[in-house]
Design a protein around this motif. Structure first.
Motif, short mmCIF file in Angstrom:
data_model
loop_
_atom_site.label_atom_id
_atom_site.label_comp_id
_atom_site.label_asym_id
_atom_site.label_seq_id
_atom_site.Cartn_x
_atom_site.Cartn_y
_atom_site.Cartn_z
N UNK A 410 -8.36 8.98 -5.90
CA UNK A 410 -8.65 9.08 -7.33
C UNK A 410 -8.01 10.33 -7.93
N UNK A 411 -8.05 10.40 -9.24
CA UNK A 411 -7.59 11.54 -10.05
C UNK A 411 -6.08 11.61 -10.21
N UNK A 412 -5.32 10.81 -9.46
CA UNK A 412 -3.86 10.80 -9.63
C UNK A 412 -3.51 10.34 -11.05
N UNK A 413 -4.16 9.27 -11.50
CA UNK A 413 -3.86 8.73 -12.83
C UNK A 413 -4.18 9.70 -13.94
N UNK A 414 -5.33 10.38 -13.83
CA UNK A 414 -5.73 11.33 -14.87
C UNK A 414 -4.75 12.49 -14.96
N UNK A 415 -4.39 13.08 -13.82
CA UNK A 415 -3.46 14.20 -13.82
C UNK A 415 -2.08 13.78 -14.29
N UNK A 416 -1.65 12.59 -13.88
CA UNK A 416 -0.36 12.07 -14.34
C UNK A 416 -0.39 11.84 -15.85
N UNK A 464 1.72 24.58 -6.06
CA UNK A 464 0.48 24.01 -5.55
C UNK A 464 0.50 23.85 -4.03
N UNK A 465 1.63 23.38 -3.50
CA UNK A 465 1.76 23.25 -2.05
C UNK A 465 1.70 24.60 -1.36
N UNK A 466 2.39 25.58 -1.95
CA UNK A 466 2.37 26.92 -1.36
C UNK A 466 0.97 27.48 -1.31
N UNK A 467 0.23 27.26 -2.38
CA UNK A 467 -1.15 27.74 -2.43
C UNK A 467 -2.03 26.99 -1.45
N UNK A 468 -1.86 25.69 -1.41
CA UNK A 468 -2.72 24.85 -0.55
C UNK A 468 -2.50 25.14 0.93
N UNK A 517 -0.07 23.32 -14.56
CA UNK A 517 -1.40 23.37 -13.94
C UNK A 517 -1.83 21.98 -13.45
N UNK A 518 -1.54 20.95 -14.23
CA UNK A 518 -1.91 19.59 -13.81
C UNK A 518 -1.22 19.19 -12.51
N UNK A 519 0.07 19.49 -12.41
CA UNK A 519 0.81 19.14 -11.20
C UNK A 519 0.41 20.07 -10.05
N UNK A 520 0.03 21.30 -10.36
CA UNK A 520 -0.53 22.20 -9.36
C UNK A 520 -1.78 21.57 -8.73
N UNK A 521 -2.62 20.99 -9.57
CA UNK A 521 -3.81 20.29 -9.08
C UNK A 521 -3.43 19.03 -8.31
N UNK A 522 -2.41 18.35 -8.76
CA UNK A 522 -1.91 17.15 -8.06
C UNK A 522 -1.60 17.49 -6.61
N UNK A 523 -1.03 18.67 -6.39
CA UNK A 523 -0.68 19.10 -5.03
C UNK A 523 -1.91 19.38 -4.17
N UNK A 524 -3.08 19.54 -4.80
CA UNK A 524 -4.31 19.82 -4.05
C UNK A 524 -5.00 18.53 -3.59
N UNK A 525 -4.55 17.37 -4.08
CA UNK A 525 -5.21 16.11 -3.75
C UNK A 525 -4.94 15.71 -2.30
N UNK A 526 -5.73 14.77 -1.79
CA UNK A 526 -5.52 14.25 -0.44
C UNK A 526 -4.12 13.62 -0.33
N UNK A 527 -3.57 13.66 0.88
CA UNK A 527 -2.26 13.05 1.09
C UNK A 527 -2.27 11.57 0.74
N UNK A 528 -3.41 10.91 0.95
CA UNK A 528 -3.51 9.49 0.61
C UNK A 528 -3.25 9.27 -0.88
#
Length: 576
Positions: A410-416, A464-468, A517-528
Motif C-alpha cells: 500500500x501507499x505506492x499510489x498515494x505517494x505517486x 531515501x535509499x541512502x537513509x534507509x 519528500x514523497x519519493x524519499x518516502x517511496x524509498x522507505x516502503x517494503x520491496x514488495x
C-alpha cells in the motif's frame, strides 16, 4: 521469395504503424476551457451529479477520510521508538502534507469542477497514458485499503458486541474477528466485512446527501471522542514522562515521520468531490487545507497525552491508547476509544468508497473504461454502477483474502499521485506562459521542465535509499544538492504565471520539495511495494495499449473540452 519479403515488409510496416499510433494516442492531453464559473459537468455524460456539499461538508469529508483507528493505534506504536518525540514526527509529517495540500488546493481551485482529481490534473498537464497510470496506481491502493479497513471495522464491531454478556466469546472468528484461514492463510473467510461494505455501498448509491449525513454523524462522533480523550488524559499527564524527549535520537523521529505521514492521507478526497461542491473554487482549497490542519491538531494532542500518561517504553502495540487509560483506572474512556475507532473506520471507509466511484466515473466519461462506469442515476444523481463495482471488488477482497498481508504494497499510489500532482502545478504554470528566460538550444522549455522534475524525483529516491540502508551520508548529501540544483534551474530558467483563484506559494520550489519528500518516502516502503509499482505499471500500459487508446474520447492539445453547467441542488431538497 519476393512474396515473403513483401509479407515481412508489410508486417514490419504494420507494427511500425501500430507503435506510432500508440505513441500518438499516449501523448494526447486535455486542454480545459478557462472559464470563470467553475460549475461544470462533462458534456455527453447523461445525468450529472448534484451540488450538495457545503464548505462544512467538505471539511468533514477530509477529516473523515484521514482520521481512522490510526489515531488510537499509530500514535502509540510509533511512540515506542520515537519516545515523546513522536509529537515532532507528527508535526514534520503534517508539514509535509500541508505542502502537498497546497498543490492540490491550487489545482482544485483552478480546474473546472468535475470529478477526476489527480487523474484529471495529470491528463491536462502531461498526457493520457500518464493519467491512466496514475489512476491504476491509486485505484489498487483504494481497493486494498478499503478491504483492509472493512476487516478492521468488522473486528472493532465484534469487540463492542462482546461487551454484552450475550455475545461474549460466542462470535466465531469467521464472522468478524480476523477470519477463518484456509490454504495456509491465503484464503481467509470473513463474513461481517462484506456485509458492512454492502451497507455503506447502499448508502452511497442512495444519494450524496444521505452519505454526507452519515459522514457528519460519524465524523462528529469521533471528533468529540478524541477531544474527550485529550481532555481527560490531560489531567493524567506526568511531565516527567516527557524526558528524555528523543531517547533514540533524531533519526527515530524522522523515521517516525515517514510512518505517520500516511495517517494524514485522505485530504485529496476533497479534491475528488469537486463536481458535488456548491462553491468549488472557493471551498475546495479551504476544505483541503482546513481538514488537514484540524487532523494535525488532533494528532498532536493525542501524542502529548499518551506519552505523558505512560512512559513510552510501556505503551502497548495493539491498542496503546486504550491500554493507557485502562492502566489509569479509566476503563470508560477505553470503551469510548473503541466506539471512536468504529466511527473513524466507518468514515474512512465511506469516503474511500465515495472517492473510488468518482474516479471510475471520470475514466468512464473519457472512454478509458467501459461506458457503464459513466452512468449517473437519473433521480439519485449518483454513479450507481461505479459505486456497486467498487463495493463488490472491496467486498470480495475483504471476504475471501487475508488483505493485511497485502498492506505491505500500500501507499505506492498515494505517494505517486501526490508527486505527480506537485509536478502538475509546475508544468501547468509553465505551460501558461510558454516562454523561457534563457533560450534552450536542444530542448523546449516544457521538456526541460520535465527533465528537472525527474531529476528531483530520482534524487529523492537515492536520498531515501541512502537513509534507509545507511549507505553513505555523502551520497545522501550529493542527492540533496542535485535536487536543489534542479529546483534552482526550474526557478531561473522558466517563467511562471499566477493562476486565478487559489495560488500555491513558492512555485516551483515548494512543489519540488513535495516531490523530493514523497519519493524519499517511496524509498522507505517494503520491496514488495516497488515490485507492485513496476508490475502494475506494465499491466496498465498493456490495458491502455489494447483497450484505452482505441476507446478514449478524442482530445488534442489544441482542442478545448467543453463542460456544461452542472445543476445546483434544488431548493426543495434538504441540504446535509
Amino acid at each position: 521469395m519476393g512474396e515473403q519479403r513483401s509479407s515481412n515488409s508489410s508486417s514490419s510496416s504494420s507494427s511500425s504503424n501500430w507503435f506510432s499510433n500508440f505513441c500518438s494516442a499516449a501523448r494526447r492531453a486535455k486542454h480545459l476551457s478557462q472559464a470563470s464559473d467553475h460549475s461544470y459537468a462533462r458534456s455527453g455524460s447523461g445525468e450529472s451529479l448534484i451540488r450538495h456539499l457545503s464548505l462544512f461538508d467538505l471539511i468533514l469529508l477530509g477529516i473523515g477520510a484521514s482520521i481512522g483507528a490510526g489515531i488510537f493505534v499509530v500514535t502509540g506504536t510509533v511512540a515506542r521508538d520515537a519516545g515523546p518525540g513522536v509529537t515532532v514526527s507528527f508535526i514534520l509529517a503534517g508539514a509535509a502534507c500541508v505542502l502537498n495540500a497546497l498543490c492540490y488546493a491550487e489545482l482544485a481551485s483552478r480546474f473546472p469542477a468535475v470529478v477526476g482529481g489527480a487523474y484529471l490534473y495529470t491528463y491536462t498537464a502531461f498526457n493520457e497514458l500518464t493519467a491512466f497510470l496514475v489512476f491504476t496506481q491509486l485505484m489498487l491502493d483504494y481497493h486494498i485499503g478499503a478491504a483492509s479497513i472493512a476487516r478492521s471495522l468488522a473486528s472493532y464491531v465484534v469487540t463492542i458486541l462482546e461487551l454484552f454478556t450475550f455475545f461474549k466469546d460466542k462470535i466465531p472468528s469467521w464472522i468478524g474477528h480476523g477470519g477463518q484461514d484456509f490454504l495456509g492463510g491465503t484464503l481467509s473467510i470473513n463474513l461481517l466485512a462484506p456485509i458492512l461494505l454492502a451497507l455503506l455501498t447502499v448508502i452511497l448509491c442512495w444519494g450524496v446527501g444521505e452519505s454526507s449525513l452519515v459522514n457528519k454523524v460519524m465524523t462528529g462522533t469521533k471528533i468529540v471522542i478524541v477531544i474527550i480523550v485529550i481532555s481527560v488524559g490531560a489531567f493524567e499527564v506526568d511531565v516527567s514522562n516527557w524526558s528524555p524527549f528523543a531517547p533514540n535520537g533524531v533519526k527515530a523521529i524522522v523515521t517516525g515521520a515517514t510512518v505517520v505521514f500516511f495517517a494524514y492521507v485522505g485530504f485529496d478526497a476533497v479534491a475528488n468531490s469537486a463536481e458535488e461542491a456548491k462553491r468549488p473554487q472557493r471551498d475546495l482549497p479551504i476544505g483541503i487545507i482546513g481538514s488537514l490542519l484540524i487532523c494535525a491538531i488532533l494528532y498532536i494532542g493525542v501524542c502529548l497525552v499518551i506519552t505523558g500518561m505512560v512512559p513510552y517504553k510501556f505503551l502497548g502495540e495493539d491498542a496503546p491508547l486504550a491500554e493507557a487509560f485502562t492502566s489509569k483506572g479509566l476503563k470508560f474512556v477505553s470503551i469510548l476509544i473503541s466506539i471512536g475507532a468504529v466511527a473513524g473506520l466507518t468514515t474512512t471507509l465511506l469516503v474511500g468508497l465515495y472517492v473510488q466511484s468518482r474516479l471510475y466515473l471520470g475514466l468512464g466519461r473519457d472512454g478509458l473504461l467501459p461506458s457503464i462506469f459513466s452512468k449517473v442515476h437519473s433521480t439519485r444523481h449518483t454513479p450507481v454502477h461505479s459505486q456497486i463495482w467498487v463495493g463488490t471488488v472491496a467486498g470480495i477482497l475483504a471476504g475471501l483474502f487475508n488483505v493485511h498481508i497485502l498492506s505491505h504494497i500500500l501507499s505506492v499510489g498515494s505517494l505517486t499521485g501526490y508527486s505527480v500532482v506537485s509536478a502538475c502545478v509546475v508544468m501547468l504554470r509553465l505551460k501558461d506562459k510558454g516562454t523561457s528566460q534563457v533560450s534552450s538550444r536542444w530542448l523546449s522549455n516544457w521538456q526541460e521542465g520535465v527533465i528537472c522534475l525527474v531529476i528531483v524525483a530520482c534524487a529523492g529516491f537515492v536520498a531515501g535509499l541512502s537513509y534507509r540502508l545507511s549507505i553513505s551520508f555523502i551520497l545522501l548529501l550529493v542527492a540533496v544538492v542535485i535536487a536543489i540544483l534542479a529546483a534552482v534551474a526550474l526557478h531561473y530558467r522558466q517563467v511562471y504565471t499566477d493562476p486565478s483563484g487559489f495560488s500555491c506559494p513558492g512555485v516551483p520550489i515548494l512543489p519540488s520539495i513535495c516531490i523530493f519528500f514523497n519519493i524519499f518516502l517511496f524509498a522507505q516502503l517494503h520491496y514488495e511495494a516497488w515490485y507492485r509499482f513496476i508490475i502494475l505499471s506494465i499491466i496498465s500500459v498493456g490495458v491502455y495499449a489494447f483497450y484505452g487508446q482505441y476507446h478514449a474520447v478524442s482530445v488534442s492539445s489544441n482542442q478545448t473540452t467543453i463542460y456544461h453547467r452542472a445543476p445546483m441542488e434544488e431548493a426543495s431538497v434538504t441540504s446535509f
